[in-house]
Enzyme design. Structure first.
Site, PDB file in Angstrom:
ATOM      1  N   ASP A  51       0.823  -1.202   0.000  1.00 12.09           N
ATOM      2  CA  ASP A  51       0.000   0.000   0.000  1.00 12.09           C
ATOM      3  C   ASP A  51       0.862   1.258   0.000  1.00 12.09           C
ATOM      4  OD1 ASP A  51      -2.342  -1.482   0.026  1.00 12.09           O
ATOM      5  OD2 ASP A  51      -2.505  -1.461   2.216  1.00 12.09           O
ATOM      6  N   TYR A 108       6.803 -10.286   6.362  1.00  9.97           N
ATOM      7  CA  TYR A 108       6.676  -8.867   6.679  1.00  9.97           C
ATOM      8  C   TYR A 108       7.258  -8.579   8.056  1.00  9.97           C
ATOM      9  CZ  TYR A 108       3.483  -7.789   2.788  1.00  9.97           C
ATOM     10  OH  TYR A 108       2.940  -7.588   1.548  1.00  9.97           O
TER      11      TYR A 108
END
Length: 249
Positions: A51, A108
């Site tokens: 994002d 992540y």
């Protein structure tokens, strides 16, 4: 011939990874650099979307090109690209290889800075509150026990399934930051930030561990906390089994 292109980037100045109309993105910048260098348009397919504001230590594109790509390409592409995007390697792969569908896992890291630090301000979430790391790790273990993460997917994610296989989930301190590390076969839109925001509530005793577990089982994103800034999130690694025998430029 098909090539995989490995990139790293600081996402602060970009509207995300994937190309968008009338927006500056990582893909748009890399495609622009390729077009300048090769004097032709090259279309990229990405491995994992990030994002706006999210960073990556490693991400991949694949593209098709009829000629052999030499070592000089890395230097030239990086000379063309902005300072906050780097091409780390290019590798020739099988013609059927796919950057998105062939990825075995993605990893992540989310960074939280407990004290004010101007050098971490755009790469971590400044959160000056006492948090119990033991409770955070207890919550992280509960994540390992589950497969359906509907509660941590932003609405209108347009996916066929919310099933994810979590391979690692833990909290630890690294340098001046509290870090959440999570590895899975796939992730949903907003999932890591939702997990972090909700676990932090447990770590601050705003909710109990049983309440956290109930949120997972509720399959209701309205119960999770997505109020975590994008700039603390890094895509750390994308793994491909067939890269074991490949030579990178």
């Amino acid at each position: 011939m098909r090539y995989f292109l490995e990139v790293a980037y600081k996402g602060t100045n970009y509207a995300g990874f994937q190309i968008q109309q009338n927006a500056n993105t990582i893909q748009a910048e890399v495609e622009k650099a390729l077009a300048i260098f090769f004097q032709r348009s090259i279309s990229l397919t990405g491995s994992s979307r990030t994002d706006a504001g999210v960073h990556a230590l490693q991400n991949f594109f694949h593209f098709d090109f009829e000629e052999t790509i030499g070592e000089r390409v890395l230097y030239n592409l990086n000379a063309i690209l902005p300072i906050d995007i780097v091409v780390k390697s290019i590798v020739h792969v099988h013609d059927e290889s796919h950057a998105r569908f062939d990825a075995g896992s993605r990893e992540y890291k989310y960074f939280i800075s407990p004290s004010k630090n101007p050098f971490l301000a755009d790469r971590s979430w400044f959160y000056p509150f006492k948090v119990d790391i033991k409770v955070l790790n207890d919550a992280a273990k509960l994540i390992l026990e589950n497969r359906d993460f509907t509660s941590f997917a932003k609405r209108n994610s347009q996916v066929h399934t919310h099933q994810c296989t979590i391979q690692a989930s833990n909290w630890y301190y690294e340098n001046d930051c509290l870090v959440y590390n999570v590895k899975a076969n796939r992730f949903l839109r907003g999932m890591v930030r939702g997990l972090v925001g909700t676990m932090i509530l447990a770590g601050r005793s705003k909710i109990s561990l049983s309440a956290f577990e109930n949120i997972i089982h509720s399959l209701d994103p309205a119960k999770a906390n997505f109020a975590t800034p994008a700039h603390g999130l890094f895509l750390a690694k994308v793994e491909y089994p067939f890269f074991l025998n490949k030579t990178f430029l």
